[in-house]
Design an enzyme around this catalytic site. Structure first.
Site, PDB file in Angstrom:
ATOM      1  N   LYS A 185      69.706 -23.043   2.195  1.00 38.49           N
ATOM      2  CA  LYS A 185      70.263 -24.305   2.686  1.00 38.49           C
ATOM      3  C   LYS A 185      69.803 -24.530   4.116  1.00 38.49           C
ATOM      4  O   LYS A 185      69.461 -23.607   4.857  1.00 38.49           O
ATOM      5  CB  LYS A 185      71.789 -24.305   2.612  1.00 38.49           C
ATOM      6  CG  LYS A 185      72.501 -23.299   3.538  1.00 38.49           C
ATOM      7  CD  LYS A 185      72.703 -23.787   4.964  1.00 38.49           C
ATOM      8  CE  LYS A 185      73.300 -22.714   5.856  1.00 38.49           C
ATOM      9  NZ  LYS A 185      73.296 -23.069   7.305  1.00 38.49           N
TER      10      LYS A 185
ATOM     11  N   ASP B 174      80.006 -19.869   3.325  1.00 36.97           N
ATOM     12  CA  ASP B 174      78.866 -20.617   2.800  1.00 36.97           C
ATOM     13  C   ASP B 174      78.698 -20.482   1.291  1.00 36.97           C
ATOM     14  O   ASP B 174      77.945 -21.246   0.680  1.00 36.97           O
ATOM     15  CB  ASP B 174      77.566 -20.147   3.463  1.00 36.97           C
ATOM     16  CG  ASP B 174      77.371 -20.727   4.855  1.00 36.97           C
ATOM     17  OD1 ASP B 174      78.085 -21.685   5.213  1.00 36.97           O
ATOM     18  OD2 ASP B 174      76.500 -20.219   5.589  1.00 36.97           O
TER      19      ASP B 174
END
Length: 281
Positions: free
Chosen positions: A11, A135
């Site tokens: 990401k 996350d």
């Protein structure tokens, strides 16, 4: 099904703001997160116990690895009679602000759900993943999302797919806990406007997205690591519409309107550090 292989996508942050701190030390954030095509490959095979193998010497192949922890948590929580052999092909740079460990853990949770036929929902997997790290829920969801709270409150936003990215990771480590200490030690000059960012994404307006890109960690890293600004300068010289550091760093990416310009940046940087042209997914 006895074996399955999944892509574990990295990401980047299109924006990142730190808005406060809880009593337990966790920080409140508001950030727009985006999955990219750079990915690890995670192979899972049914076994009698948990076994972890990796082609990388930079990550542990034991119970201290977050992917191992994900398997142990899943097996205990859902009463699985068995184990799993995990093989990780590591392509995402380590300690880079790209969620490399979190995305491996997310792949393990998703893969075990399929391997053992539990039919858990994405929301259930995300709830389990939060126990491993802030996350992990986003890495389970993927795509484009606004993350709030400590990163676990996720709101899907319009897909921001197929945008050309040049991603570079300089060869020095950044300690995330230390980066947060730096954030806590002084007032921040600027904060991202995530409402404007989301509008720009929804309108698929690349220039507006780039004008709203802001990561508060850049402010505290700028003086300590001048290489970050140098990478940004190279990318802008090659035609990047916008550049930003991802997470607490040190990875930096540029958004490009043409693959040719992104490849120019890659050619200038790849001999000095990890650098790759990728896309948003």
């Amino acid at each position: 099904m006895n074996k399955i292989t999944l892509d574990a996508n990295a990401k980047i942050n299109l924006s990142l703001d730190v808005t406060g701190r809880r009593e337990d030390g966790y920080h409140f954030v508001s950030m727009v997160m985006q999955s990219v095509s750079l990915c690890d490959r995670v192979e899972l095979e049914k076994a009698e116990e948990i076994i972890l193998e990796t082609d990388s010497g930079e990550i542990p192949a034991d119970e201290s690895n977050i992917a191992y922890k994900a398997a142990a948590l899943f097996i205990e929580k859902y009463g699985i009679d068995g184990g799993v052999k995990i093989k990780i092909e590591k392509n995402i740079p380590v300690c880079a602000g790209l969620a490399g460990g979190s995305t491996d853990a997310a792949a393990v949770l998703k893969g075990l759900n399929l391997l053992y036929g539990l039919d858990l929902t994405e929301e259930e997997l995300m709830e389990t993943g939060l126990k491993l790290g802030a996350d992990v829920p986003f890495c389970i969801m993927g795509g484009t999302a606004l993350a709030e709270g400590i990163g676990e409150k996720l709101t899907r936003i319009a897909p921001f797919k197929d945008v050309i990215i040049c991603l570079a990771k300089p060869d020095f480590p950044v300690s995330t806990p230390q980066a947060y200490k730096e954030i806590d030690s002084k007032p921040l000059e600027k904060h991202p406007d995530n409402k404007k960012m989301i509008t720009a994404i929804e309108n698929r307006d690349l220039k507006d997205v780039c004008s709203e890109m802001l990561n508060v960690f850049e402010e505290v890293m700028r003086d300590k690591h001048p290489q970050i600004e140098e990478i940004k300068r190279v990318m802008k010289t090659c035609g990047a519409t916008g550049t930003l550091m991802s997470g607490s760093g040190p990875s930096v990416y540029g958004i490009f309107e043409s693959a040719e310009n992104a490849e120019k940046a890659e050619s200038l940087l790849k001999d000095k550090m990890f650098c790759k042209v990728i896309k948003t997914v």
